[in-house]
Design a protein around this motif. Structure first.
Motif, PDB file in Angstrom:
ATOM      1  N   ARG A 111     -25.923  -8.069  -6.414  1.00 45.03           N
ATOM      2  CA  ARG A 111     -26.811  -9.096  -5.845  1.00 45.03           C
ATOM      3  C   ARG A 111     -28.041  -9.289  -6.730  1.00 45.03           C
ATOM      4  N   ARG A 112     -28.485 -10.522  -6.844  1.00 42.38           N
ATOM      5  CA  ARG A 112     -29.611 -10.863  -7.731  1.00 42.38           C
ATOM      6  C   ARG A 112     -30.880 -10.077  -7.406  1.00 42.38           C
ATOM      7  N   SER A 113     -31.094  -9.769  -6.142  1.00 41.22           N
ATOM      8  CA  SER A 113     -32.330  -9.096  -5.738  1.00 41.22           C
ATOM      9  C   SER A 113     -32.304  -7.589  -5.968  1.00 41.22           C
ATOM     10  N   CYS A 114     -31.153  -7.036  -6.271  1.00 36.43           N
ATOM     11  CA  CYS A 114     -31.034  -5.579  -6.429  1.00 36.43           C
ATOM     12  C   CYS A 114     -31.782  -5.091  -7.659  1.00 36.43           C
ATOM     13  N   ALA A 115     -32.411  -3.933  -7.503  1.00 35.63           N
ATOM     14  CA  ALA A 115     -33.158  -3.321  -8.601  1.00 35.63           C
ATOM     15  C   ALA A 115     -33.345  -1.847  -8.297  1.00 35.63           C
ATOM     16  N   HIS A 116     -33.677  -1.099  -9.313  1.00 39.44           N
ATOM     17  CA  HIS A 116     -34.040   0.305  -9.157  1.00 39.44           C
ATOM     18  C   HIS A 116     -35.086   0.615 -10.223  1.00 39.44           C
ATOM     19  N   PRO A 117     -36.142   1.341  -9.865  1.00 41.27           N
ATOM     20  CA  PRO A 117     -37.201   1.576 -10.852  1.00 41.27           C
ATOM     21  C   PRO A 117     -36.755   2.344 -12.093  1.00 41.27           C
ATOM     22  N   ASP A 118     -35.662   3.109 -11.990  1.00 42.71           N
ATOM     23  CA  ASP A 118     -35.176   3.879 -13.141  1.00 42.71           C
ATOM     24  C   ASP A 118     -34.218   3.093 -14.026  1.00 42.71           C
ATOM     25  N   ILE A 119     -33.958   1.840 -13.675  1.00 48.08           N
ATOM     26  CA  ILE A 119     -32.987   1.038 -14.410  1.00 48.08           C
ATOM     27  C   ILE A 119     -33.661  -0.239 -14.900  1.00 48.08           C
ATOM     28  N   CYS A 120     -33.736  -0.380 -16.206  1.00 47.16           N
ATOM     29  CA  CYS A 120     -34.343  -1.561 -16.829  1.00 47.16           C
ATOM     30  C   CYS A 120     -35.724  -1.857 -16.254  1.00 47.16           C
ATOM     31  N   ALA A 121     -36.498  -0.800 -16.045  1.00 49.50           N
ATOM     32  CA  ALA A 121     -37.886  -0.913 -15.563  1.00 49.50           C
ATOM     33  C   ALA A 121     -37.989  -1.705 -14.265  1.00 49.50           C
ATOM     34  N   GLY A 122     -36.965  -1.583 -13.412  1.00 54.08           N
ATOM     35  CA  GLY A 122     -37.003  -2.241 -12.111  1.00 54.08           C
ATOM     36  C   GLY A 122     -36.651  -3.715 -12.127  1.00 54.08           C
ATOM     37  N   ALA A 123     -36.053  -4.188 -13.208  1.00 56.82           N
ATOM     38  CA  ALA A 123     -35.695  -5.609 -13.317  1.00 56.82           C
ATOM     39  C   ALA A 123     -34.699  -6.008 -12.231  1.00 56.82           C
ATOM     40  N   THR A 124     -34.788  -7.251 -11.802  1.00 57.73           N
ATOM     41  CA  THR A 124     -33.787  -7.839 -10.909  1.00 57.73           C
ATOM     42  C   THR A 124     -32.860  -8.711 -11.737  1.00 57.73           C
ATOM     43  N   ASN A 125     -31.940  -9.392 -11.067  1.00 56.07           N
ATOM     44  CA  ASN A 125     -30.941 -10.225 -11.743  1.00 56.07           C
ATOM     45  C   ASN A 125     -30.217  -9.419 -12.817  1.00 56.07           C
ATOM     46  N   LEU A 126     -29.757  -8.226 -12.428  1.00 53.46           N
ATOM     47  CA  LEU A 126     -29.135  -7.309 -13.379  1.00 53.46           C
ATOM     48  C   LEU A 126     -27.785  -7.783 -13.904  1.00 53.46           C
ATOM     49  N   ASN A 127     -27.180  -8.778 -13.271  1.00 47.81           N
ATOM     50  CA  ASN A 127     -25.916  -9.292 -13.806  1.00 47.81           C
ATOM     51  C   ASN A 127     -26.085  -9.781 -15.241  1.00 47.81           C
ATOM     52  N   ARG A 128     -27.234 -10.332 -15.546  1.00 51.04           N
ATOM     53  CA  ARG A 128     -27.489 -10.832 -16.900  1.00 51.04           C
ATOM     54  C   ARG A 128     -27.616  -9.697 -17.907  1.00 51.04           C
ATOM     55  N   LEU A 129     -27.862  -8.477 -17.414  1.00 52.81           N
ATOM     56  CA  LEU A 129     -28.093  -7.329 -18.292  1.00 52.81           C
ATOM     57  C   LEU A 129     -26.972  -6.299 -18.225  1.00 52.81           C
ATOM     58  N   SER A 130     -25.890  -6.624 -17.519  1.00 52.26           N
ATOM     59  CA  SER A 130     -24.901  -5.580 -17.229  1.00 52.26           C
ATOM     60  C   SER A 130     -23.465  -6.008 -17.466  1.00 52.26           C
ATOM     61  N   LEU A 131     -22.621  -4.988 -17.439  1.00 56.73           N
ATOM     62  CA  LEU A 131     -21.172  -5.135 -17.404  1.00 56.73           C
ATOM     63  C   LEU A 131     -20.699  -4.417 -16.145  1.00 56.73           C
ATOM     64  N   GLY A 132     -19.621  -4.915 -15.542  1.00 54.39           N
ATOM     65  CA  GLY A 132     -19.137  -4.315 -14.308  1.00 54.39           C
ATOM     66  C   GLY A 132     -17.683  -3.886 -14.393  1.00 54.39           C
ATOM     67  N   ILE A 133     -17.415  -2.690 -13.866  1.00 58.55           N
ATOM     68  CA  ILE A 133     -16.058  -2.146 -13.801  1.00 58.55           C
ATOM     69  C   ILE A 133     -15.685  -1.947 -12.341  1.00 58.55           C
ATOM     70  N   GLU A 134     -14.576  -2.509 -11.923  1.00 54.86           N
ATOM     71  CA  GLU A 134     -14.006  -2.273 -10.584  1.00 54.86           C
ATOM     72  C   GLU A 134     -12.840  -1.305 -10.725  1.00 54.86           C
ATOM     73  N   ILE A 135     -12.857  -0.242  -9.935  1.00 52.44           N
ATOM     74  CA  ILE A 135     -11.757   0.710  -9.905  1.00 52.44           C
ATOM     75  C   ILE A 135     -11.024   0.507  -8.589  1.00 52.44           C
ATOM     76  N   VAL A 136      -9.722   0.287  -8.653  1.00 53.14           N
ATOM     77  CA  VAL A 136      -8.957   0.086  -7.422  1.00 53.14           C
ATOM     78  C   VAL A 136      -8.941   1.394  -6.628  1.00 53.14           C
ATOM     79  N   ASN A 137      -9.550   1.337  -5.446  1.00 48.66           N
ATOM     80  CA  ASN A 137      -9.642   2.494  -4.562  1.00 48.66           C
ATOM     81  C   ASN A 137     -10.005   1.990  -3.171  1.00 48.66           C
ATOM     82  N   ARG A 138      -9.354   2.515  -2.162  1.00 47.27           N
ATOM     83  CA  ARG A 138      -9.560   2.040  -0.794  1.00 47.27           C
ATOM     84  C   ARG A 138     -10.941   2.373  -0.249  1.00 47.27           C
TER      85      ARG A 138
END
Length: 194
Positions: free
Chosen positions: A106-133
């Motif tokens: 989600r665009r609003s998600c952030a964490h102070p230990d990740i990219c200095a608390g930046a939001t809109n992390l999709n622009r700064l990230s790659l995502g891996i989905e692992i198939v698991n129930r």
């Protein structure tokens, strides 16, 4: 049991990561709709990519994960097939071009230990989905963990600014628990860093 909201490690700076090709295949159905559920990064990936986010599908199949992309609700760059799928043990699926910002956080998600608390992390990230129930009984296979670590190592060799490896739950603790408390984060971290 491990708390997935704490799952994070940082990649060592200055390490000479091997530049090896990833054992992946393009998932044609996902690739065809990825443009409808992703956006431009705003900077070239070599500059922009700083975060790798680990997800679990909360479903039992690659097809189920791809259906979310077909509905235009979310996207991700790779799917690690489930234990009951024929691709398991063979290769991972590439589902969205790495040059695009997949919609996996989600665009609003952030964490102070990740990219200095930046939001809109999709622009700064790659995502891996692992198939698991994600039901607490569907354990991740050793191959799934190794394949996920292989993706992270591949990305670390390709993207010089990649610094953080985190769970989805770390970024969105009020709404998400993936990859879940049974994901072997310590072993996964060791596979990435060894």
């Amino acid at each position: 049991m491990a708390d997935p909201t704490t799952f994070q490690f940082n990649l060592p700076r200055g390490r000479d990561w091997p530049r090896e090709p990833l054992n992946e295949r393009i998932h044609e159905a996902a690739w065809a709709v990825a443009g409808d559920c992703s956006s431009l990064r705003g900077a070239p990936p070599a500059e922009a990519v700083r975060v790798m986010v680990i997800h679990a599908t909360a479903g039992s199949s690659t097809a189920g994960a791809v259906s979310v992309m077909k509905e235009g609700r979310a996207s991700f760059h790779w799917i690690v097939p489930g234990k009951d799928e024929k691709e398991h043990g063979a290769y991972v699926w590439a589902t969205c071009a790495e040059r695009l910002a997949a919609w996996h956080v989600r665009r609003s998600c952030a964490h102070p230990d990740i990219c200095a608390g930046a939001t809109n992390l999709n622009r700064l990230s790659l995502g891996i989905e692992i198939v698991n129930r994600q039901d607490g009984r569907d354990f991740f296979s050793p191959w799934q963990i190794e394949a996920t670590a292989e993706i992270v190592r591949y990305a670390a060799g390709k993207y010089p600014n990649l610094a953080h490896v985190v769970s989805h739950a770390r970024l969105d603790p009020d709404r998400r628990t993936d990859p879940g408390h049974i994901f072997p984060w310590t072993e996964f971290k060791a596979m990435v860093l060894d």
